[in-house]
Motif scaffolding. Structure first.
Motif, PDB file in Angstrom:
ATOM      1  N   SER A 274       0.806  -1.212   0.019  1.00  0.00           N
ATOM      2  CA  SER A 274       0.397  -0.187  -0.242  1.00  0.00           C
ATOM      3  C   SER A 274       0.847   1.259  -0.033  1.00  0.00           C
TER       4      SER A 274
ATOM      5  N   ARG B 264      -4.046   2.494  -7.915  1.00  0.00           N
ATOM      6  CA  ARG B 264      -5.271   2.543  -6.765  1.00  0.00           C
ATOM      7  C   ARG B 264      -4.627   2.070  -5.879  1.00  0.00           C
ATOM      8  N   ALA B 265      -3.404   1.270  -5.448  1.00  0.00           N
ATOM      9  CA  ALA B 265      -3.177   1.805  -3.852  1.00  0.00           C
ATOM     10  C   ALA B 265      -2.043   2.864  -3.625  1.00  0.00           C
TER      11      ALA B 265
ATOM     12  N   GLU C 110      -0.717  -2.263 -14.909  1.00  0.00           N
ATOM     13  CA  GLU C 110       0.250  -1.786 -13.563  1.00  0.00           C
ATOM     14  C   GLU C 110      -1.532  -1.167 -12.268  1.00  0.00           C
ATOM     15  N   ARG C 111      -2.392  -1.577 -12.875  1.00  0.00           N
ATOM     16  CA  ARG C 111      -3.670  -0.760 -12.435  1.00  0.00           C
ATOM     17  C   ARG C 111      -3.904  -1.142 -11.213  1.00  0.00           C
ATOM     18  N   ASP C 112      -3.685  -2.587 -10.042  1.00  0.00           N
ATOM     19  CA  ASP C 112      -3.674  -2.377  -9.392  1.00  0.00           C
ATOM     20  C   ASP C 112      -2.797  -2.294  -8.046  1.00  0.00           C
ATOM     21  N   ARG C 113      -1.703  -1.283  -8.483  1.00  0.00           N
ATOM     22  CA  ARG C 113      -0.688   0.034  -7.767  1.00  0.00           C
ATOM     23  C   ARG C 113      -0.945   1.370  -8.067  1.00  0.00           C
TER      24      ARG C 113
END
Length: 577
Positions: free
Chosen positions: A268, A311-312, A306-309
């Motif tokens: 995160s 969003r984090a 790197e969508r998850d990164r």
């Protein structure tokens, strides 16, 4: 309670019987309150009283102009403390003095058909240090004493501030114009404070950048050339720049580290607690309503893979917004400056849609109009559109189309606006040699069309193309402009609304007359926002439309805006009973 319009009443009494030892004849003194420049060649005016009105937590201002047939040595201005219904403490009226410094313009800004060569007032030299309050001495340019040359018009700028705890009613005092030990004129002041207050946090969102960044490079260069000493206390300079912006109802810019998320061991991101505390203090101290977040490319290289990164990283701002608990505060990212190519459009489409899909508090701001057409506005309809990729649209004054903007507003998107150079059909262009009113008018235009913000480039301090901003007016020369040759394409004052202050005795910046006009614009916008909250938007709109219908058509008489502002105040007072 019956309310009526009230004034700062200024009448100039020339003291014919006073001594004039040291100069031949008494200078002529007059007052200017409307939003306009007074050039060196202008003859004496005949106005001996000025009408001005202020709410609590509002600044008002006027100019004291002087001219004489013979030189006058040692001119200065001094004031008595204003007394009124609230006594002297607390809530006393503040008075600040500046001398208007003039710069010669022999070449007009591109497309200024009305230009005339003359000495134009722009930077304002304060009598005192803006933070410490001490008198300024041993500088290249001093506010006072000032030696008035013969047959030249010069001016002093007077700021008056009614604090939020000022008691409504009438205040009286006096300003004296002195030459050496002789009194040239006495100006009685009558200030009436209206019984309503402007909120501490402005209604109009702004992004003008920070003067400190350009100032650092300018000072470094001049120090290397042996022209000025290198400043030692940059924290104090940054604080002075932030205070100046805040006092002119523009957003101060927090240091970047206050808004930079840090990667945590669990993947995160979080803004460190101490940085968040500093950001809260900054936002509250300087009444900030919008902050620019770092570009998301600091966290990810590809927003799709790197969508998850991504969003984090964005979630760090969601958490920050919750912990700050400042509901008015807008977080936004400035994705791309003026996307004017197919590649630019693809970039904004890719990044903007990825950010918006995260449904974060971080909004996507793009300096572009919400429409495209072949050969118009720098964009081409063949590139597609930016719908779904933008939260805050920011078209140039000249590229705003209300019909297209209204469709985006109906979907919950926001419209800001900005100006740069002299692009498109004539709008209120921002340059030294255009009417000063041009800096005030766009706020009325913006409110009329439901625009929420105003943007400008340069950090207010673009002096790169002039060797000494105090002897040659700052300017910008465009590249790729019409085929007259670059030397003919000049934009006087483009990107600069402050001047480096070392020349007048301190490290930091000084304001300009143009910045004061922008402050008036923000205050005007505040009156309109108050009326909207009072349910009187329709009545306010009638007043606004009496002055301006589009970004290409507006009332050119600055007195009309003072009269319109008084009508807005009367509506507020009647709605507050």
């Amino acid at each position: 309670m019956k309310h009526h319009r009230s004034f700062i009443f200024v009448s100039v009494l020339l003291l014919a019987g006073s001594s004039t030892h040291g100069f031949a004849g008494t200078p002529q003194v007059w007052i200017v309150t409307e939003t306009r420049h007074v050039l060196r060649s202008e003859p004496p005016g005949n106005v001996r009283e000025a009408n001005l009105c202020v709410a609590r937590n509002e600044w008002g201002s006027f100019q004291i102009m002087v001219r004489a047939d013979a030189p006058v040595q040692g001119l200065r201005v001094e004031a008595s403390e204003l007394s009124g219904p609230g006594g002297h403490e607390p809530g006393r009226i503040q008075v600040r003095f500046y001398r208007e410094h003039q710069l010669f313009l022999d070449h007009g800004t591109y497309r200024n058909a009305d230009f005339k060569p003359d000495w134009y007032p722009d930077p304002l030299i304060p009598f005192e240090h803006p933070v410490a309050g001490e008198k300024l001495r041993d500088a290249r340019f001093k506010a006072v004493p000032f030696d008035l040359p013969a047959a030249q018009t010069h001016g002093f700028w007077v700021d008056l501030y009614a604090p939020s705890n000022a008691v409504a009613g009438e205040y009286r005092g006096a300003v004296r114009v002195m030459a050496g030990q002789d009194q040239v004129a006495e100006i009685p002041l009558k200030l009436t404070v209206w019984n309503f207050m402007l909120p501490p946090v402005p209604a109009m969102e702004t992004e003008f950048g920070s003067p400190a960044s350009q100032l650092r490079a300018y000072n470094r260069q001049r120090a290397a050339e042996g022209k000025d000493a290198a400043p030692r206390n940059w924290a104090a300079i940054e604080a002075q720049c932030a205070q100046l912006l805040s006092e002119h109802r523009l957003n101060a810019v927090p240091p970047g580290e206050m808004l930079r998320p840090v990667l945590q061991p669990d993947g995160s991101f979080r803004i460190p607690a101490e940085k968040l505390l500093a950001l809260r203090d900054f936002v509250q101290r300087y009444h900030v309503n919008a902050v620019q977040t770092p570009h998301p490319s600091e966290a990810v290289k590809d927003p799709e893979s790197e969508r998850d990164r991504l969003r984090a990283w964005l979630a760090a701002f969601d958490l920050a917004a919750k912990e700050l608990n400042q509901p008015h505060l807008v977080f936004y990212t400035y994705l791309k400056d003026e996307p004017n190519t197919l590649e630019d459009y693809r970039y904004v489409q890719k990044w903007g849609r990825a950010v918006r899909e995260a449904k974060s508090v971080v909004k996507v701001l793009v300096v572009e109009q919400p429409w495209t057409a072949p050969g118009e506005g720098g964009a081409d309809s063949a590139w597609g559109d930016l719908f779904g990729a933008v939260d805050i649209w920011c078209p140039l004054f000249s590229l705003h189309r209300q019909e297209s903007a209204a469709k985006r507003q109906a979907l919950g998107e926001t419209i800001w606006t900005y100006t740069a150079l002299c692009q498109g059909p004539p709008t209120p262009w921002w340059h030294i040699d255009f009417p000063l009113l041009n800096y005030r008018v766009p706020a009325w235009m913006a409110w009329r069309d439901g625009m929420k913000g105003l943007l400008y480039w340069g950090g207010l301090s673009y002096w790169r193309q002039t060797e000494d901003a105090w002897t040659q007016a700052p300017f910008y020369t465009g590249n790729g402009r019409p085929q007259q040759g670059e030397k003919d394409i000049v934009f006087n004052g483009e990107g600069s609304l402050v001047y480096p202050a070392q020349a007048v005795g301190y490290d930091g910046v000084v304001p300009t007359i143009r910045l004061k006009a922008l402050r008036d614009a923000s205050e005007d916008y505040e009156y309109l926002a108050i009326l909207q909250r009072l349910g009187k938007a329709a009545e306010a709109q009638k007043v606004v439309r009496s002055l301006t219908q589009t970004f290409f058509q507006w009332e050119k008489d600055p007195v009309a805006y003072e009269q319109a502002r008084a009508r807005l105040a009367a509506l507020i007072l009647s709605g507050s009973q």
